[in-house]
Enzyme design. Structure first.
Site, PDB file in Angstrom:
ATOM      1  N   GLU A 125       0.825  -1.214   0.000  1.00 35.15           N
ATOM      2  CA  GLU A 125       0.000   0.000   0.000  1.00 35.15           C
ATOM      3  C   GLU A 125       0.858   1.263   0.000  1.00 35.15           C
ATOM      4  O   GLU A 125       0.751   2.088   0.903  1.00 35.15           O
ATOM      5  CB  GLU A 125      -0.885   0.032   1.255  1.00 35.15           C
ATOM      6  CG  GLU A 125      -1.825  -1.124   1.445  1.00 35.15           C
ATOM      7  CD  GLU A 125      -2.527  -1.104   2.804  1.00 35.15           C
ATOM      8  OE1 GLU A 125      -2.203  -0.242   3.652  1.00 35.15           O
ATOM      9  OE2 GLU A 125      -3.400  -1.958   3.012  1.00 35.15           O
ATOM     10  N   PRO A 126       1.718   1.445  -0.978  1.00 29.69           N
ATOM     11  CA  PRO A 126       2.570   2.630  -0.964  1.00 29.69           C
ATOM     12  C   PRO A 126       1.803   3.880  -1.385  1.00 29.69           C
ATOM     13  O   PRO A 126       0.967   3.834  -2.281  1.00 29.69           O
ATOM     14  CB  PRO A 126       3.630   2.298  -2.023  1.00 29.69           C
ATOM     15  CG  PRO A 126       2.910   1.415  -2.985  1.00 29.69           C
ATOM     16  CD  PRO A 126       1.931   0.613  -2.181  1.00 29.69           C
ATOM     17  N   CYS A 155      -1.390  33.663   9.663  1.00 31.06           N
ATOM     18  CA  CYS A 155      -1.125  34.323  10.938  1.00 31.06           C
ATOM     19  C   CYS A 155      -0.824  33.325  12.041  1.00 31.06           C
ATOM     20  O   CYS A 155      -1.602  33.178  12.992  1.00 31.06           O
ATOM     21  CB  CYS A 155      -2.304  35.212  11.284  1.00 31.06           C
ATOM     22  SG  CYS A 155      -2.551  36.428   9.992  1.00 31.06           S
ATOM     23  N   TYR A 159       1.201  14.046   0.167  1.00 32.83           N
ATOM     24  CA  TYR A 159       0.730  14.736   1.379  1.00 32.83           C
ATOM     25  C   TYR A 159       0.937  16.241   1.277  1.00 32.83           C
ATOM     26  O   TYR A 159       1.230  16.906   2.269  1.00 32.83           O
ATOM     27  CB  TYR A 159       1.390  14.152   2.633  1.00 32.83           C
ATOM     28  CG  TYR A 159       1.185  12.657   2.745  1.00 32.83           C
ATOM     29  CD1 TYR A 159      -0.077  12.141   3.041  1.00 32.83           C
ATOM     30  CD2 TYR A 159       2.228  11.765   2.503  1.00 32.83           C
ATOM     31  CE1 TYR A 159      -0.278  10.772   3.111  1.00 32.83           C
ATOM     32  CE2 TYR A 159       2.028  10.395   2.568  1.00 32.83           C
ATOM     33  CZ  TYR A 159       0.765   9.902   2.878  1.00 32.83           C
ATOM     34  OH  TYR A 159       0.568   8.546   2.942  1.00 32.83           O
TER      35      TYR A 159
HETATM   36  N1  LLP Z   1      -1.642   2.194   4.354  1.00 34.54           N
HETATM   37  C1  LLP Z   1      -2.181   2.714   5.466  1.00 34.54           C
HETATM   38  C2  LLP Z   1      -3.123   1.905   6.251  1.00 34.54           C
HETATM   39  C3  LLP Z   1      -1.818   4.011   5.864  1.00 34.54           C
HETATM   40  O1  LLP Z   1      -2.340   4.518   6.983  1.00 34.54           O
HETATM   41  C4  LLP Z   1      -0.906   4.758   5.090  1.00 34.54           C
HETATM   42  C5  LLP Z   1      -0.512   6.102   5.466  1.00 34.54           C
HETATM   43  C6  LLP Z   1      -0.404   4.171   3.913  1.00 34.54           C
HETATM   44  C7  LLP Z   1      -0.784   2.884   3.586  1.00 34.54           C
HETATM   45  C8  LLP Z   1       0.559   4.871   2.998  1.00 34.54           C
HETATM   46  O2  LLP Z   1       1.732   5.255   3.638  1.00 34.54           O
HETATM   47  P1  LLP Z   1       2.952   5.846   2.780  1.00 34.54           P
HETATM   48  O3  LLP Z   1       3.383   4.768   1.848  1.00 34.54           O
HETATM   49  O4  LLP Z   1       2.448   7.032   2.059  1.00 34.54           O
HETATM   50  O5  LLP Z   1       3.952   6.211   3.814  1.00 34.54           O
HETATM   51  N2  LLP Z   1       0.831  12.938   6.311  1.00 34.54           N
HETATM   52  C9  LLP Z   1       2.039  12.229   6.648  1.00 34.54           C
HETATM   53  C10 LLP Z   1       1.964  10.777   6.268  1.00 34.54           C
HETATM   54  C11 LLP Z   1       0.766  10.073   6.881  1.00 34.54           C
HETATM   55  C12 LLP Z   1       0.645   8.631   6.478  1.00 34.54           C
HETATM   56  C13 LLP Z   1      -0.671   8.073   6.912  1.00 34.54           C
HETATM   57  N3  LLP Z   1      -0.920   6.719   6.529  1.00 34.54           N
HETATM   58  C14 LLP Z   1       3.219  12.940   5.984  1.00 34.54           C
HETATM   59  O6  LLP Z   1       3.011  13.918   5.278  1.00 34.54           O
HETATM   60  O7  LLP Z   1       4.363  12.567   6.193  1.00 34.54           O
END
Ligand code: LLP
Length: 409
Positions: free
Chosen positions: A270-271, A339, A368
């Site tokens: 799940e990337p 602000c 993000y």
């Molecule tokens: N699967 C699940 C269940 C998740 O909760 C997430 C991310 C992903 C996959 C994907 O993760 P990734 O491969 O993108 O790392 N807003 C934060 C990142 C929050 C990630 C939340 N869950 C940031 O900007 O660093």
């Protein structure tokens, strides 16, 4: 890809200054080629397992990005009814969608069931009960994976670690086993697999290996009870290089997964970030310059409502002027108009001379970035542009003041 030439900074051959002029700022710009290259790179690292890659929509849920990935065979990891409908609208087949999240509402469960998704990633026994009741009343079996919390420290920012023992996500191994046994025994549930997602922006493969061992132990315990799973979902979280971090060594990860996982079940990943972070820029225009307390401040027209990551996680995105000027670099705070003192894009960053009207590019903002943006301070959200085949296309128009106030009564 990003290039620094005589005409200044460009993305896939298009000058970013020109894009800023044409579409205005703040502006998100994505490279389609960069997104598809990452998808293929991930596939090649995991070639031996041929996983189903379920793109985590939350990283960037613009329809053009989703359909780019869906068109190349990616599925989707969704965490709300809204994301589920976006994935479907962008062409992701329902049987390539997994539905994660600790707080799916009854309506969301019903939507997933009606759409016929691949699996619900169930995170508590009460959620499993609710799903079973719904499946019974709609006379439709619900496909289930149980989210296992392996209790590992992913060594990442505390705001994005999800597998610490007290984390709200998933259930501990003994309960995961019980819930899967329960699902397997239910007429209305179908126990399809185990899911595990330990956090985000992870650069060390070892926590993944610990998690994979925990998943394998639970699968072995199930097999002893005669329950054989078809799917094993090891989540996302693959870290990228923003500044000096090392990228997660994907090939090592792939071979450890191969060694640790039983043969048979299909691997799902799940990337989110890994696929889209590098592909995006946020362009901002310099409004004013000043100094305060001996510090140089550059005030730009993009703010924490456009890119929350520096304020929320202390994230360090590289920032480059679209057309560098000659002169010494100085430590600079690059801040937005909001602000709040936490509204900065970069702090104490080395930056050469800039003048009013110059364009700055915030790099690696494809994940993000827009998806976490808000209208705070009544700021319309930025426009988004996709560069594909040497052309730039508006994929989301800039919001207007009317977009902000029209739901109000
Ligand atoms: N699967 C699940 C269940 C998740 O909760 C997430 C991310 C992903 C996959 C994907 O993760 P990734 O491969 O993108 O790392 N807003 C934060 C990142 C929050 C990630 C939340 N869950 C940031 O900007 O660093």
């Amino acid at each position: 890809m990003l290039e620094r030439g005589r005409g200044g900074l460009s993305i896939d051959g298009l000058a970013v200054e020109e894009l800023a002029r044409r579409f205005g700022t703040p502006l998100y710009v994505y490279s389609a080629a960069a997104v598809t290259e990452r998808l293929e790179a991930l596939r090649s690292a995991f070639a031996a397992q041929a996983p189903l890659i379920c793109y985590a929509l939350k990283a960037n849920s613009n329809r053009a990005i989703i359909s780019l990935l869906a068109g190349r065979g990616a599925g989707a990891d969704v965490v709300s009814g809204g994301e589920l409908l976006r994935a479907r609208a962008a062409g992701v087949p329902a049987d390539r969608i997994v539905f994660s999240g600790v707080g799916k509402t009854g309506e969301e469960l019903a939507l997933g069931l009606k759409q016929g998704i691949l699996a619900f990633n169930v995170e508590s026994s009460e959620e499993l009960e609710a799903l079973e009741a719904l499946a019974r009343s709609s006379r439709q079996r619900a496909p289930v994976m149980i989210r296992l919390n392996p209790g590992v420290d992913a060594g990442t920012h505390p705001h994005v670690a999800t597998a610490l023992p007290a984390s709200k996500f998933g259930v501990a191994a003994p309960q995961a086993l019980r819930l899967l046994e329960r699902a397997a025994a239910s007429r209305w549930l179908r126990a399809r697999g185990i899911q595990c997602h330990i956090g985000s922006q992870i650069t060390d493969p070892r926590p993944y290996e610990r998690a994979a061992r925990a998943v394998a132990r639970t699968m072995a315990a199930l097999a002893r009870r005669g329950i054989v799973l078809e799917l094993v979902d090891l989540g996302g979280g693959f870290g990228v290089r923003y500044e000096k971090e090392r990228e997660l060594p994907l090939r090592r990860l792939a071979s450890s997964f191969c060694a640790l996982m039983p043969a048979g079940p299909r691997l799902i990943l799940e990337p989110g970030r890994w696929l889209v972070a590098d592909a995006g820029l946020l362009l901002a225009r310099v409004l004013y310059r000043k100094s305060a307390g001996g510090r140089r401040l550059v005030i730009v027209d993009a703010a924490m409502n456009d890119l929350a990551r520096p304020a929320l996680y202390g994230a360090r995105h590289p920032i480059l002027p679209a057309r560098p000027r000659r002169g010494p670099e100085r430590r600079t705070d690059i801040v937005g108009p909001i602000c709040e003192s936490v509204d900065f894009l970069a702090r104490a960053r080395r930056l050469g001379p800039v003048e009013r009207g110059d364009i700055l590019a915030v790099l690696k903002a494809g994940a993000y970035g827009f998806s976490m943006s808000s209208q705070y301070n009544s700021r319309p959200r930025a426009a988004e542009v996709l560069v594909e085949g040497g052309r730039a296309r508006l994929i989301r128009r800039r919001e207007t003041l009317k977009d902000i106030v029209s739901p109000e009564r």
